[in-house]
Scaffold this motif. Structure first.
Motif, mmCIF file in Angstrom:
data_model
loop_
_atom_site.group_PDB
_atom_site.id
_atom_site.type_symbol
_atom_site.label_atom_id
_atom_site.label_comp_id
_atom_site.label_asym_id
_atom_site.label_seq_id
_atom_site.Cartn_x
_atom_site.Cartn_y
_atom_site.Cartn_z
ATOM 1 N N GLY A 30 0.633 -1.379 -0.015
ATOM 2 C CA GLY A 30 -0.263 -0.255 0.354
ATOM 3 C C GLY A 30 0.849 1.717 0.481
ATOM 4 N N GLN A 31 2.050 1.010 0.728
ATOM 5 C CA GLN A 31 3.020 2.001 0.680
ATOM 6 C C GLN A 31 3.648 2.306 -0.492
ATOM 7 N N SER A 32 4.512 1.408 -0.861
ATOM 8 C CA SER A 32 5.178 0.813 -2.342
ATOM 9 C C SER A 32 4.948 -0.449 -2.807
ATOM 10 N N ASN A 33 5.403 -0.119 -4.158
ATOM 11 C CA ASN A 33 4.903 -1.636 -4.580
ATOM 12 C C ASN A 33 6.181 -2.932 -4.940
ATOM 13 N N ARG A 34 6.563 -1.781 -4.422
ATOM 14 C CA ARG A 34 8.319 -3.394 -4.737
ATOM 15 C C ARG A 34 8.020 -4.547 -4.050
ATOM 16 N N LEU A 35 8.616 -5.955 -4.833
ATOM 17 C CA LEU A 35 8.150 -6.974 -4.161
ATOM 18 C C LEU A 35 9.068 -8.391 -4.611
ATOM 19 N N THR A 36 10.383 -8.486 -3.685
ATOM 20 C CA THR A 36 10.371 -9.577 -4.582
ATOM 21 C C THR A 36 10.380 -11.123 -3.331
ATOM 22 N N ILE A 37 10.663 -12.109 -4.621
ATOM 23 C CA ILE A 37 10.204 -13.299 -4.269
ATOM 24 C C ILE A 37 11.823 -14.207 -4.043
ATOM 25 N N MET A 38 11.733 -15.489 -3.352
ATOM 26 C CA MET A 38 12.979 -15.820 -3.119
ATOM 27 C C MET A 38 12.863 -17.122 -3.055
ATOM 28 N N PHE A 39 13.761 -18.136 -3.731
ATOM 29 C CA PHE A 39 13.249 -19.621 -3.247
ATOM 30 C C PHE A 39 14.972 -19.760 -3.310
ATOM 31 N N CYS A 40 15.524 -20.680 -2.876
ATOM 32 C CA CYS A 40 16.124 -21.109 -2.289
ATOM 33 C C CYS A 40 16.569 -23.035 -1.884
ATOM 34 N N ALA A 41 17.275 -23.763 -3.048
ATOM 35 C CA ALA A 41 17.007 -24.936 -3.197
ATOM 36 C C ALA A 41 17.678 -25.321 -1.657
ATOM 37 N N VAL A 42 17.099 -25.921 -0.862
ATOM 38 C CA VAL A 42 17.946 -26.603 0.880
ATOM 39 C C VAL A 42 17.640 -28.111 0.247
ATOM 40 N N GLU A 43 17.462 -28.956 -0.297
ATOM 41 C CA GLU A 43 17.542 -29.915 -1.249
ATOM 42 C C GLU A 43 18.389 -30.348 -2.021
ATOM 43 N N GLY A 44 19.145 -31.380 -2.802
ATOM 44 C CA GLY A 44 19.011 -31.338 -4.628
ATOM 45 C C GLY A 44 20.427 -30.523 -5.262
ATOM 46 N N PRO A 45 20.646 -30.056 -6.033
ATOM 47 C CA PRO A 45 21.905 -29.073 -6.327
ATOM 48 C C PRO A 45 21.743 -27.653 -5.792
ATOM 49 N N PRO A 46 22.649 -26.997 -5.465
ATOM 50 C CA PRO A 46 22.559 -25.737 -4.986
ATOM 51 C C PRO A 46 21.798 -24.783 -6.168
ATOM 52 N N GLN A 47 21.235 -23.964 -5.753
ATOM 53 C CA GLN A 47 20.518 -22.140 -6.624
ATOM 54 C C GLN A 47 20.030 -21.133 -5.099
ATOM 55 N N ILE A 48 19.805 -20.785 -5.361
ATOM 56 C CA ILE A 48 18.522 -19.318 -5.006
ATOM 57 C C ILE A 48 18.311 -18.881 -6.580
ATOM 58 N N LEU A 49 16.749 -18.345 -6.258
ATOM 59 C CA LEU A 49 15.974 -17.954 -8.004
ATOM 60 C C LEU A 49 15.360 -16.891 -6.812
#
Length: 185
Positions: free
Chosen positions: A68-87
């Motif tokens: 409601g104040q600022s429309n900035r949004l980030t969604i983060m996923f991080c692999a905790v099993e299998g090959p490492p990756q952050i998205l």
């Protein structure tokens, strides 16, 4: 090591489908930054540059207040099993109110009519950047199951009790910003 993409392609979508948790990051121009964990089962990819998640009642409603104040949004996923990756999905977010036709359409469509107990609203993100990074520092965990605590808590309340809780805990952010949860009244 980080790579940037203009949208979610099939390879990235496959990665997202294998995850169990994601985190939302939001902030108003002033005040605290909020980071919240969410079950990946609550998220739907609507297209290469759009996603939505079904938000359940919680102890606060910071993301809605921040949007409601600022429309900035980030969604983060991080692999905790299998090959490492952050998205990370970077973009503009907005709240879809539970009493709206857009909410009803999304619930009937991508969510196949399943509304968990305590559903509060949906949060939609229009994605302008997708970024992956190595995830080498993310520890490995073994996924066991989804916790049922929030669903049981909400299911044990009447609709009146749930609304009273939302009115007490979910209308104003920690920094005093309105969440708009009952703005239609």
């Amino acid at each position: 090591m980080a790579k940037q993409f203009p949208s979610i392609d099939d390879r990235l979508s496959d990665f997202l489908a294998r995850q169990h948790i994601f985190f939302t990051g939001s902030a108003a121009p002033d005040g605290r930054v909020n980071v919240s964990p969410k079950p990946a089962s609550a998220l739907r990819i609507l297209g290469p540059n759009q996603a939505v998640y079904l938000d359940q009642t919680g102890s606060s409603n910071e993301t809605a207040a921040h949007l409601g104040q600022s429309n900035r949004l980030t969604i983060m996923f991080c692999a905790v099993e299998g090959p490492p990756q952050i998205l990370r999905l970077f973009g503009s977010g907005r709240v879809i109110r539970r009493d709206s036709s857009e909410y009803a359409d999304l619930l009937a469509g991508p969510f196949e009519g399943h509304e968990p107990p305590g559903a509060r609203q949906m949060i939609l993100i229009d994605i302008d950047l997708v970024q992956t990074s190595c995830g080498f520092g993310v520890p490995l965990f073994d996924y066991k199951a989804e916790r049922q605590s929030l669903d049981r808590w909400a299911a044990a309340k009447s609709s009146e009790e749930l609304e009273a809780y939302q009115r007490e805990k979910n209308q104003i952010s920690l920094d005093g910003f309105p969440t708009g949860l009952f703005a239609g009244e």
